[in-house]
Design an enzyme around this catalytic site. Structure first.
Site, PDB file in Angstrom:
ATOM      1  N   ARG A  88       7.951  21.305  20.715  1.00  0.00           N
ATOM      2  CA  ARG A  88       8.345  19.930  21.002  1.00  0.00           C
ATOM      3  C   ARG A  88       7.189  18.950  20.883  1.00  0.00           C
ATOM      4  O   ARG A  88       7.383  17.743  20.994  1.00  0.00           O
ATOM      5  CB  ARG A  88       8.886  19.830  22.435  1.00  0.00           C
ATOM      6  CG  ARG A  88      10.352  20.136  22.558  1.00  0.00           C
ATOM      7  CD  ARG A  88      10.844  19.733  23.929  1.00  0.00           C
ATOM      8  NE  ARG A  88      12.058  20.449  24.287  1.00  0.00           N
ATOM      9  CZ  ARG A  88      13.262  20.122  23.845  1.00  0.00           C
ATOM     10  NH1 ARG A  88      13.419  19.086  23.059  1.00  0.00           N
ATOM     11  NH2 ARG A  88      14.307  20.824  24.208  1.00  0.00           N
ATOM     12  N   ARG A 172      15.951   9.884  25.890  1.00  0.00           N
ATOM     13  CA  ARG A 172      15.644  11.146  25.193  1.00  0.00           C
ATOM     14  C   ARG A 172      15.101  10.865  23.793  1.00  0.00           C
ATOM     15  O   ARG A 172      14.217  11.561  23.315  1.00  0.00           O
ATOM     16  CB  ARG A 172      16.894  12.018  25.111  1.00  0.00           C
ATOM     17  CG  ARG A 172      17.227  12.676  26.441  1.00  0.00           C
ATOM     18  CD  ARG A 172      18.610  13.285  26.408  1.00  0.00           C
ATOM     19  NE  ARG A 172      18.726  14.406  25.491  1.00  0.00           N
ATOM     20  CZ  ARG A 172      19.882  14.857  25.005  1.00  0.00           C
ATOM     21  NH1 ARG A 172      21.012  14.284  25.346  1.00  0.00           N
ATOM     22  NH2 ARG A 172      19.907  15.885  24.189  1.00  0.00           N
TER      23      ARG A 172
END
Ligand SMILES: [Zn+2]
Length: 222
Positions: A88, A172
């Site tokens: 990520r 997000r």
């Protein structure tokens, strides 16, 4: 065939990952699944992760990286794997590279499924789920129920989950842009990036990805 899937929430990574697993028989490794199974099995890393989760904190990279490293070294992942939701950020990507080098392996490709923010928000924020059975899922534009706000299958009320609120989705996406998007450049410079247009329908995206992976596999065998 050591593959990772990159892309923002709502671009269709999960759907494509499932299909690729079926096409190529690669084990699908997702951070969420690993975290859940290690916590359930009570492994050392699982215990460590649980301490953070119980305290309402994010599980640190070090723990996640440890779990993923262990997982890609297991027997069923010896001939390859498909990573979804990891890495990520750049630190995780560096750690993954080191772990693979340690196993005398390397990444085959990073597959990026892209779509513009507004399209992602439209897809995710339009989702409605049945209060009685969360597997009954609709979309206000793309897959609407016959009657507004009512489940076709059992007549229950449909709701928007907190996760699907526009505010949460935008947040997000911000995290994705700041933390994960730098990986696009990172893998591009390493010559590993493959891009796919997530605005197309899932079948078209799948056909394109499958062809790319088939080509990569041929190149690996040469
Ligand atoms: Zn229902």
């Amino acid at each position: 065939m050591n593959l990772i899937l990159l892309g923002p929430p709502g671009a269709g990574k999960g759907t494509q990952a499932e299909r690729l697993r079926e096409d190529f028989g690669l084990p699908l490794i997702s951070t969420g699944d690993i975290l859940r199974s290690q916590v359930a099995e009570g492994t050392e890393l699982g215990h460590e992760a649980k301490r953070y989760m119980d305290a309402g904190e994010l599980v640190p990279d070090k723990v996640i990286v440890g779990m993923i490293t262990e997982r890609v070294g297991q027997g069923d992942a010896r001939d390859g794997f498909l990573l979804d939701g990891f890495p990520r950020n750049i630190e995780q990507a560096d750690a993954l590279g080191e772990a693979l080098t340690g196993l005398d392996r390397r990444l085959t490709a990073a597959m990026l499924i892209e779509a513009p923010d507004d399209e992602l928000v439209r897809r995710l924020a339009g989702r409605r789920v049945c209060v009685k059975n969360p597997s009954h899922i609709y979309h206000v534009e793309l897959d609407p129920p016959k009657h507004d706000g009512v489940c076709d299958q059992d007549g229950s009320r449909l709701i928007q989950r907190d996760d699907d609120s526009e505010e949460t989705i935008r947040r997000r996406l911000e995290v994705y842009h700041s933390q994960t998007e730098p990986l696009i450049d990172y893998y591009d410079r390493a010559g590993l990036l493959r891009r796919f247009d997530g605005r197309r329908n899932p079948d078209e995206v799948h056909t394109h990805i499958r062809a790319t992976v088939a080509t990569l596999r041929l190149e690996e065998e040469l």
